[in-house]
Write an enzyme that holds these catalytic residues in place. Structure first.
Site, PDB file in Angstrom:
ATOM      1  N   GLY A  15       0.795  -1.182   0.058  1.00 21.33           N
ATOM      2  CA  GLY A  15      -0.065   0.079  -0.023  1.00 21.33           C
ATOM      3  C   GLY A  15       1.028   1.382  -0.075  1.00 21.33           C
ATOM      4  O   GLY A  15       1.988   1.234  -0.041  1.00 21.33           O
ATOM      5  N   PHE A  16       0.191   2.412   0.283  1.00 30.25           N
ATOM      6  CA  PHE A  16       0.957   3.691   0.130  1.00 30.25           C
ATOM      7  C   PHE A  16       1.995   3.827   1.266  1.00 30.25           C
ATOM      8  O   PHE A  16       3.199   3.817   0.985  1.00 30.25           O
ATOM      9  CB  PHE A  16      -0.184   4.787   0.509  1.00 30.25           C
ATOM     10  CG  PHE A  16       0.186   6.043   0.776  1.00 30.25           C
ATOM     11  CD1 PHE A  16       1.334   6.613  -0.053  1.00 30.25           C
ATOM     12  CD2 PHE A  16      -0.447   6.835   1.586  1.00 30.25           C
ATOM     13  CE1 PHE A  16       1.650   8.040   0.302  1.00 30.25           C
ATOM     14  CE2 PHE A  16       0.005   8.084   1.973  1.00 30.25           C
ATOM     15  CZ  PHE A  16       1.009   8.564   1.173  1.00 30.25           C
ATOM     16  N   ASP A  36       0.390  -8.773   1.814  1.00 30.88           N
ATOM     17  CA  ASP A  36      -0.952  -7.950   1.294  1.00 30.88           C
ATOM     18  C   ASP A  36      -1.770  -8.650   0.733  1.00 30.88           C
ATOM     19  O   ASP A  36      -1.504  -9.826   0.090  1.00 30.88           O
ATOM     20  CB  ASP A  36      -0.154  -7.011   0.403  1.00 30.88           C
ATOM     21  CG  ASP A  36      -0.911  -5.506   0.285  1.00 30.88           C
ATOM     22  OD1 ASP A  36      -2.174  -5.673  -0.058  1.00 30.88           O
ATOM     23  OD2 ASP A  36      -0.389  -4.585   0.797  1.00 30.88           O
ATOM     24  N   PHE A  39      -5.944  -5.253  -1.783  1.00 27.63           N
ATOM     25  CA  PHE A  39      -7.391  -4.711  -1.933  1.00 27.63           C
ATOM     26  C   PHE A  39      -6.960  -3.409  -2.418  1.00 27.63           C
ATOM     27  O   PHE A  39      -7.605  -3.114  -3.500  1.00 27.63           O
ATOM     28  CB  PHE A  39      -7.894  -4.720  -0.668  1.00 27.63           C
ATOM     29  CG  PHE A  39      -9.181  -4.015  -0.523  1.00 27.63           C
ATOM     30  CD1 PHE A  39     -10.346  -4.221  -1.855  1.00 27.63           C
ATOM     31  CD2 PHE A  39      -9.488  -3.088   0.455  1.00 27.63           C
ATOM     32  CE1 PHE A  39     -11.246  -3.296  -1.588  1.00 27.63           C
ATOM     33  CE2 PHE A  39     -10.857  -2.474   0.604  1.00 27.63           C
ATOM     34  CZ  PHE A  39     -11.695  -2.715  -0.706  1.00 27.63           C
ATOM     35  N   THR A  40      -6.250  -2.414  -1.784  1.00 26.56           N
ATOM     36  CA  THR A  40      -5.894  -1.351  -2.238  1.00 26.56           C
ATOM     37  C   THR A  40      -4.482  -1.052  -2.634  1.00 26.56           C
ATOM     38  O   THR A  40      -4.219  -0.045  -3.077  1.00 26.56           O
ATOM     39  CB  THR A  40      -6.264  -0.218  -1.238  1.00 26.56           C
ATOM     40  OG1 THR A  40      -5.759  -0.539   0.228  1.00 26.56           O
ATOM     41  CG2 THR A  40      -7.835  -0.098  -1.047  1.00 26.56           C
ATOM     42  N   ASP A  61      -4.299 -12.609   3.327  1.00 28.34           N
ATOM     43  CA  ASP A  61      -5.323 -11.640   4.078  1.00 28.34           C
ATOM     44  C   ASP A  61      -5.160 -11.953   5.582  1.00 28.34           C
ATOM     45  O   ASP A  61      -5.032 -12.987   6.052  1.00 28.34           O
ATOM     46  CB  ASP A  61      -6.825 -12.295   3.603  1.00 28.34           C
ATOM     47  CG  ASP A  61      -7.796 -10.925   3.997  1.00 28.34           C
ATOM     48  OD1 ASP A  61      -7.771 -10.849   4.959  1.00 28.34           O
ATOM     49  OD2 ASP A  61      -8.347 -10.612   2.889  1.00 28.34           O
ATOM     50  N   THR A  95     -10.825  -7.063   9.288  1.00 29.18           N
ATOM     51  CA  THR A  95      -9.548  -6.709   8.985  1.00 29.18           C
ATOM     52  C   THR A  95      -8.765  -6.185  10.174  1.00 29.18           C
ATOM     53  O   THR A  95      -7.926  -6.331  10.787  1.00 29.18           O
ATOM     54  CB  THR A  95      -9.335  -5.831   7.793  1.00 29.18           C
ATOM     55  OG1 THR A  95      -9.703  -6.700   6.708  1.00 29.18           O
ATOM     56  CG2 THR A  95      -7.873  -5.331   7.473  1.00 29.18           C
ATOM     57  N   ALA A 117      -0.632   0.223  13.241  1.00 26.55           N
ATOM     58  CA  ALA A 117      -0.994   1.575  12.455  1.00 26.55           C
ATOM     59  C   ALA A 117      -2.212   1.988  13.010  1.00 26.55           C
ATOM     60  O   ALA A 117      -3.172   1.411  12.513  1.00 26.55           O
ATOM     61  CB  ALA A 117      -0.529   1.336  10.967  1.00 26.55           C
ATOM     62  N   TYR A 148     -14.225   1.702  10.307  1.00 29.81           N
ATOM     63  CA  TYR A 148     -13.032   1.940  10.559  1.00 29.81           C
ATOM     64  C   TYR A 148     -12.477   2.501  11.722  1.00 29.81           C
ATOM     65  O   TYR A 148     -11.508   2.060  12.473  1.00 29.81           O
ATOM     66  CB  TYR A 148     -12.558   3.150   9.416  1.00 29.81           C
ATOM     67  CG  TYR A 148     -10.992   3.368   9.276  1.00 29.81           C
ATOM     68  CD1 TYR A 148     -10.162   2.585   8.519  1.00 29.81           C
ATOM     69  CD2 TYR A 148     -10.729   4.705   9.891  1.00 29.81           C
ATOM     70  CE1 TYR A 148      -8.847   3.055   8.614  1.00 29.81           C
ATOM     71  CE2 TYR A 148      -9.374   5.231   9.434  1.00 29.81           C
ATOM     72  CZ  TYR A 148      -8.712   4.200   8.839  1.00 29.81           C
ATOM     73  OH  TYR A 148      -7.113   4.609   8.704  1.00 29.81           O
TER      74      TYR A 148
HETATM   75  P1  NAD Z   1      -3.394   1.815   1.824  1.00 26.39           P
HETATM   76  O1  NAD Z   1      -5.050   1.500   1.710  1.00 26.39           O
HETATM   77  O2  NAD Z   1      -2.663   2.366   0.469  1.00 26.39           O
HETATM   78  O3  NAD Z   1      -2.746   0.468   2.398  1.00 26.39           O
HETATM   79  C1  NAD Z   1      -3.178  -0.540   2.943  1.00 26.39           C
HETATM   80  C2  NAD Z   1      -2.682  -1.892   2.647  1.00 26.39           C
HETATM   81  O4  NAD Z   1      -3.375  -2.932   3.250  1.00 26.39           O
HETATM   82  C3  NAD Z   1      -3.114  -2.056   1.243  1.00 26.39           C
HETATM   83  O5  NAD Z   1      -1.831  -2.585   0.569  1.00 26.39           O
HETATM   84  C4  NAD Z   1      -4.062  -3.260   0.996  1.00 26.39           C
HETATM   85  O6  NAD Z   1      -4.069  -4.022   0.059  1.00 26.39           O
HETATM   86  C5  NAD Z   1      -3.539  -4.102   2.449  1.00 26.39           C
HETATM   87  N1  NAD Z   1      -5.087  -4.719   2.910  1.00 26.39           N
HETATM   88  C6  NAD Z   1      -6.001  -4.278   3.122  1.00 26.39           C
HETATM   89  N2  NAD Z   1      -6.794  -5.189   3.910  1.00 26.39           N
HETATM   90  C7  NAD Z   1      -6.037  -6.269   4.049  1.00 26.39           C
HETATM   91  C8  NAD Z   1      -6.088  -7.579   4.495  1.00 26.39           C
HETATM   92  N3  NAD Z   1      -7.167  -7.944   5.176  1.00 26.39           N
HETATM   93  N4  NAD Z   1      -5.188  -8.386   4.389  1.00 26.39           N
HETATM   94  C9  NAD Z   1      -3.955  -7.916   3.826  1.00 26.39           C
HETATM   95  N5  NAD Z   1      -3.880  -6.803   3.417  1.00 26.39           N
HETATM   96  C10 NAD Z   1      -4.666  -6.157   3.524  1.00 26.39           C
HETATM   97  O7  NAD Z   1      -3.607   2.770   2.894  1.00 26.39           O
HETATM   98  P2  NAD Z   1      -2.081   3.411   3.688  1.00 26.39           P
HETATM   99  O8  NAD Z   1      -2.390   4.992   3.578  1.00 26.39           O
HETATM  100  O9  NAD Z   1      -0.956   2.922   3.335  1.00 26.39           O
HETATM  101  O10 NAD Z   1      -2.451   2.895   5.240  1.00 26.39           O
HETATM  102  C11 NAD Z   1      -1.693   2.066   5.860  1.00 26.39           C
HETATM  103  C12 NAD Z   1      -2.003   1.966   7.330  1.00 26.39           C
HETATM  104  O11 NAD Z   1      -1.980   3.273   8.031  1.00 26.39           O
HETATM  105  C13 NAD Z   1      -3.489   1.887   7.567  1.00 26.39           C
HETATM  106  O12 NAD Z   1      -3.889   0.821   8.634  1.00 26.39           O
HETATM  107  C14 NAD Z   1      -4.282   2.894   7.818  1.00 26.39           C
HETATM  108  O13 NAD Z   1      -5.508   2.830   8.546  1.00 26.39           O
HETATM  109  C15 NAD Z   1      -3.122   3.732   8.566  1.00 26.39           C
HETATM  110  N6  NAD Z   1      -3.267   5.297   8.438  1.00 26.39           N
HETATM  111  C16 NAD Z   1      -3.200   5.905   7.212  1.00 26.39           C
HETATM  112  C17 NAD Z   1      -3.439   6.989   7.172  1.00 26.39           C
HETATM  113  C18 NAD Z   1      -3.099   7.841   5.961  1.00 26.39           C
HETATM  114  O14 NAD Z   1      -3.336   8.865   5.763  1.00 26.39           O
HETATM  115  N7  NAD Z   1      -2.574   7.220   4.735  1.00 26.39           N
HETATM  116  C19 NAD Z   1      -3.788   7.868   8.214  1.00 26.39           C
HETATM  117  C20 NAD Z   1      -4.036   6.851   9.560  1.00 26.39           C
HETATM  118  C21 NAD Z   1      -3.905   5.651   9.697  1.00 26.39           C
END
Ligand code: NAD
Ligand code: UDP
Length: 314
Positions: A15-16, A36, A39-40, A61, A95, A117, A148
């Site tokens: 992910g990001f 991973d 999903f996203t 997952d 999740t 996180a 969430y």
């Molecule tokens: P993102 O959606 O880009 O990344 C999440 C990753 O988790 C993706 O690669 C997705 O495919 C994977 N994923 C989702 N459900 C899954 C599952 N059941 N099993 C395995 N993999 C799974 O989001 P992000 O922005 O990179 O966020 C990463 C973490 O940081 C998350 O937990 C999010 O809640 C937390 N977070 C992010 C932000 C932000 O602004 N980006 C802010 C607060 C918290």
């Protein structure tokens, strides 16, 4: 003397945020298992490591248990943008709860440290401003964001109970809005929406009157904070975010004024349960980690715009 490299598990590593973390850990000479379910996440975010001896990719997952031998778990797997986590809210709650339960179980089995996180969403629509870690929040438990934010709250609670009952070495990071390269172009979040709209010369969408505020942290700063936190003796919860608070209107005006194409503002109906303000108190991270963000919003925005422009092939 030869030392064995640290073995990291990064859930949500495609992910990001996860993919930036993977980059950093491998550059530090550590080993990474990226887990991973895509999903996203996308393979494009981590493809530069495929075949590298320090990198392994597992399509899995987190709601299902898994056995791995690792020293550190960075548990990031969970969709983060409202449109993605609301797409299947029951899956999002699963999740958060089952995923964190499985990762804590793994940490217990192998004796590894685990960083969870979490998010500023645990503060809901805050009545206290800025939000310190000891503020318990104002969350609607039955709203459309609760899969969430309540999911993250119960996951934090699980982390603490695993620590109290089983002595697990936990770290809880409360991450505030973060932006930068590798954000999905279509994730419906403010920065991605406005940048894509501005690059295409379309109206910039504002939900409500735009007086709501957010504090956006550039991804590189956030990753610095996560790594310092993991390596510190603090368990948290610890806020990580940029306290530079801006209203949505200020952000939109900035993007309009720096847009190559001429664009206008378009006001749409406000979103349900949209927090009115958000700004981290980072006193704890400053004191304990000697960390604070270095990249100002204008600078980070310009880096992100370049990334989006390239992705959209403009
Ligand atoms: P993102 O959606 O880009 O990344 C999440 C990753 O988790 C993706 O690669 C997705 O495919 C994977 N994923 C989702 N459900 C899954 C599952 N059941 N099993 C395995 N993999 C799974 O989001 P992000 O922005 O990179 O966020 C990463 C973490 O940081 C998350 O937990 C999010 O809640 C937390 N977070 C992010 C932000 C932000 O602004 N980006 C802010 C607060 C918290
Ligand atoms: N927002 C907006 N226009 C958009 C996308 C988002 O006005 O095109 C607003 C949204 O209503 C919220 C803020 O920007 O008040 C931040 O939204 P985002 O989804 O980026 O993050 P979150 O609400 O999860 O903090």
């Amino acid at each position: 003397m030869l030392t064995t490299p640290v073995k990291n598990l990064v859930t949500g590593g495609a992910g990001f945020l996860g993919s930036h973390l993977v980059d950093r850990l491998i550059k530090y000479g550590e080993e990474v298992i990226c887990l991973d379910n895509f999903f996203t996440g996308s393979e494009e975010n981590i493809e530069h490591w495929i075949g590298h001896p320090s990198f392994e990719l597992i399509h899995h997952d987190v709601t299902e248990p898994i056995q791995l031998d690792v020293d550190r778990i960075w548990h990031l797997a969970c969709p983060a943008s409202p449109i993605h986590y609301q797409f299947n809210p029951i899956k999002t709650a699963k999740t958060s709860f089952l995923g964190t339960y499985n990762m804590l179980g793994l940490a217990r089995r192998v004796g590894s440290r685990i960083l969870f996180a979490s998010t500023s969403e645990v503060y809901g629509n805050p009545e206290k401003h800025p939000q310190p870690e000891d503020y318990n929040g104002n969350v609607n438990p039955i709203g459309i964001r609760s899969c969430y934010n309540e999911g993250k709250r119960v996951a934090e609670s699980l982390c603490y109970d695993y620590m109290r009952m089983h002595g697990i070495d936990i770290r809880i990071a409360r991450i505030f809005n973060t932006y930068g390269p590798r954000m999905l172009l279509n994730d419906g979040r403010l920065i991605s929406n406005l940048l894509v709209q501005s690059i295409h010369g379309k109206d910039l969408t504002i939900y409500g009157n735009g007086n709501q505020t957010r504090s956006f942290c550039f991804v590189d700063d956030l990753i610095d904070g996560l790594i310092l936190f993991m390596n510190s003796p603090n368990i948290g919860p610890m806020n990580l975010g940029n306290p530079e608070e801006l209203s949505i209107l200020q952000i939109t005006n900035l993007i309009r004024d720096t847009s190559i194409k001429k664009v206008n503002l378009k006001f749409l109906k406000e979103l349900k349960d949209d927090p009115l303000k958000r700004k981290p108190s980072i006193y704890l991270a400053q004191k304990e980690l000697n960390w604070e963000p270095k990249i100002m919003f204008k600078e980070g925005l310009s880096i992100t715009r370049d990334y989006f422009t390239k992705k959209l092939k403009f």
